[in-house]
Motif scaffolding. Sequence first.
Motif, short mmCIF file in Angstrom:
data_model
loop_
_atom_site.label_atom_id
_atom_site.label_comp_id
_atom_site.label_asym_id
_atom_site.label_seq_id
_atom_site.Cartn_x
_atom_site.Cartn_y
_atom_site.Cartn_z
N ILE A 1 12.23 -44.53 9.72
CA ILE A 1 11.56 -45.19 10.30
C ILE A 1 9.94 -45.35 9.60
CG2 ILE A 1 9.69 -45.36 12.47
CD1 ILE A 1 11.95 -44.32 14.20
N GLY A 2 9.71 -44.40 9.08
CA GLY A 2 8.49 -44.38 8.11
C GLY A 2 8.64 -45.26 7.04
N LEU A 3 9.73 -45.03 6.55
CA LEU A 3 10.02 -46.14 5.24
C LEU A 3 10.32 -47.49 5.79
CD1 LEU A 3 12.75 -43.90 3.39
CD2 LEU A 3 10.47 -44.83 2.47
N ALA A 4 10.81 -47.81 6.73
CA ALA A 4 11.00 -49.12 7.45
C ALA A 4 9.41 -49.76 7.59
CB ALA A 4 11.99 -49.09 8.49
N ALA A 5 8.80 -49.03 8.16
CA ALA A 5 7.34 -49.33 8.58
C ALA A 5 6.58 -49.70 7.46
CB ALA A 5 6.77 -48.27 9.59
N THR A 6 6.77 -48.82 6.41
CA THR A 6 6.01 -49.08 5.06
C THR A 6 6.40 -50.20 4.30
OG1 THR A 6 5.65 -46.72 4.79
CG2 THR A 6 4.98 -48.00 3.06
N ALA A 7 7.74 -50.54 4.32
CA ALA A 7 8.42 -51.51 3.76
C ALA A 7 8.06 -52.79 4.76
CB ALA A 7 10.00 -51.61 3.68
N LEU A 8 7.95 -52.84 5.86
CA LEU A 8 7.50 -54.04 6.62
C LEU A 8 6.20 -54.38 6.41
CD1 LEU A 8 8.35 -56.11 8.97
CD2 LEU A 8 7.18 -54.52 10.54
N LEU A 9 5.30 -53.48 6.14
CA LEU A 9 3.69 -53.72 5.72
C LEU A 9 3.49 -54.20 4.50
CD1 LEU A 9 1.80 -50.63 7.32
CD2 LEU A 9 1.73 -53.02 8.02
N ILE A 10 4.50 -53.84 3.52
CA ILE A 10 4.70 -54.56 2.30
C ILE A 10 5.17 -55.93 2.11
CG2 ILE A 10 5.90 -54.28 0.00
CD1 ILE A 10 5.79 -51.50 0.28
N LEU A 11 5.89 -56.06 3.19
CA LEU A 11 6.53 -57.66 3.14
C LEU A 11 5.56 -58.61 3.87
CD1 LEU A 11 10.27 -56.90 4.31
CD2 LEU A 11 9.49 -58.09 2.24
N ILE A 12 4.59 -57.92 5.00
CA ILE A 12 3.64 -58.89 5.36
C ILE A 12 2.58 -59.16 4.59
CG2 ILE A 12 2.00 -58.80 7.35
CD1 ILE A 12 4.01 -57.29 8.90
N PHE A 13 2.02 -57.98 3.95
CA PHE A 13 0.86 -58.24 3.24
C PHE A 13 0.95 -58.25 1.66
CE2 PHE A 13 -0.63 -55.66 6.84
CZ PHE A 13 -1.81 -56.49 7.20
N ASP A 14 2.12 -57.99 1.12
CA ASP A 14 1.96 -57.91 -0.49
C ASP A 14 2.80 -59.10 -1.00
OD1 ASP A 14 1.44 -56.94 -3.09
OD2 ASP A 14 3.61 -56.81 -3.28
N VAL A 15 4.03 -59.49 -0.27
CA VAL A 15 4.70 -60.56 -0.66
C VAL A 15 4.18 -61.91 -0.58
CG1 VAL A 15 6.95 -61.44 -0.35
CG2 VAL A 15 7.05 -59.11 -0.27
N PRO A 16 3.49 -62.18 0.61
CA PRO A 16 2.89 -63.66 0.69
C PRO A 16 1.66 -63.88 -0.15
CG PRO A 16 2.83 -62.39 2.93
CD PRO A 16 3.40 -61.58 1.89
N PHE A 17 0.79 -62.79 -0.47
CA PHE A 17 -0.33 -62.80 -1.13
C PHE A 17 -0.30 -62.03 -2.42
CE2 PHE A 17 -1.10 -62.60 3.50
CZ PHE A 17 -1.55 -63.80 3.76
N PRO A 18 0.10 -62.93 -3.51
CA PRO A 18 0.33 -62.22 -4.75
C PRO A 18 -0.88 -61.67 -5.45
CG PRO A 18 0.14 -64.72 -4.84
CD PRO A 18 0.13 -64.34 -3.49
N PRO B 1 7.06 -50.72 -10.15
CA PRO B 1 7.06 -50.11 -9.01
C PRO B 1 5.85 -49.33 -8.88
CG PRO B 1 8.30 -48.63 -10.49
CD PRO B 1 7.88 -50.04 -11.38
N TRP B 2 4.90 -49.44 -9.78
CA TRP B 2 3.65 -48.53 -9.85
C TRP B 2 2.65 -49.08 -8.51
CZ3 TRP B 2 4.75 -44.92 -12.82
CH2 TRP B 2 5.52 -44.97 -13.92
N LYS B 3 2.58 -50.33 -8.10
CA LYS B 3 1.92 -50.58 -7.24
C LYS B 3 2.29 -50.18 -5.71
CE LYS B 3 3.68 -55.41 -6.43
NZ LYS B 3 3.09 -56.70 -5.98
N TYR B 4 3.51 -49.70 -5.66
CA TYR B 4 4.10 -49.49 -4.38
C TYR B 4 4.05 -47.89 -4.14
CZ TYR B 4 5.59 -54.18 -4.16
OH TYR B 4 5.75 -55.73 -4.08
N THR B 5 3.74 -47.16 -5.13
CA THR B 5 4.11 -45.73 -4.95
C THR B 5 3.10 -44.91 -4.02
OG1 THR B 5 2.63 -45.42 -7.08
CG2 THR B 5 5.12 -45.46 -7.31
N GLY B 6 1.92 -45.01 -4.18
CA GLY B 6 0.86 -44.34 -3.39
C GLY B 6 1.10 -44.97 -1.91
N PHE B 7 1.21 -46.38 -1.78
CA PHE B 7 1.10 -46.84 -0.48
C PHE B 7 2.59 -46.36 0.26
CE2 PHE B 7 2.08 -50.34 2.51
CZ PHE B 7 0.99 -50.64 3.36
N VAL B 8 3.52 -46.49 -0.53
CA VAL B 8 4.94 -45.89 0.30
C VAL B 8 4.67 -44.48 0.53
CG1 VAL B 8 7.48 -45.72 -0.06
CG2 VAL B 8 6.25 -47.79 -0.56
N THR B 9 4.42 -43.55 -0.49
CA THR B 9 4.37 -42.32 -0.23
C THR B 9 3.47 -41.93 0.92
OG1 THR B 9 4.80 -41.81 -2.65
CG2 THR B 9 3.96 -40.13 -1.32
#
Length: 184
Positions: A157-174, A125-133
């Motif tokens: 909404i803040g959590l959902a927006a951050t999760a959406l950005l993770i899905l858009i940028f992190d998931v498809p591009f390892p 979970p380390w790679k998400y901590t700063g981005f999510v916070t």
Amino acid sequence: MNTDVVLGLGVVLVALLAIFAWVPDDTATGLIVKLRGRVSIGDALAPTAAFVLMVVAGFLIVFEGRGKKGLPHLSVANLRFVALFVALFLVSVILMRWTGPVLVDLAHMVGSTDHSYRDLRDTAPWKYTGFVTGGTFLVTMLISLIEHRLSWRALLIGLAATALLILIFDVPFPDLLLPPNGDV
């Protein structure tokens, strides 16, 4: 010409200068990189996308400002709002930059890891901590600023927006490191 039109044209000009001068000069790769048959996101994609959104926003400001009469005046309340806005962004960047390393240091203290944050910056979970916070804080606080109150809805909404950005940028591009992990 009123100030809204001038502001909109200024935003468009700055964004176009950034797209055609700053981004190509400051990034090592283009928008998309194809190397050995593998397609990945290029260094220039994220800033170019952000500046394209600025161009659109600038034109929206111009079109909305056309035909308005009277020039708005700068007030102390305007300056206070801008100062608060800048402070929220600064706190968000600080949270984004330091949450991960601080949590890894805390994990060292309790003995859960022997690795440095640099070693863990691309592992969950380390790679998400700063981005999510930092991202959740920024979106939540901006909504709260507009609504003049803190709410659970704004936080969700803040959590959902951050999760959406993770899905858009992190998931498809390892190979992509979420901010600020590329600089740590």
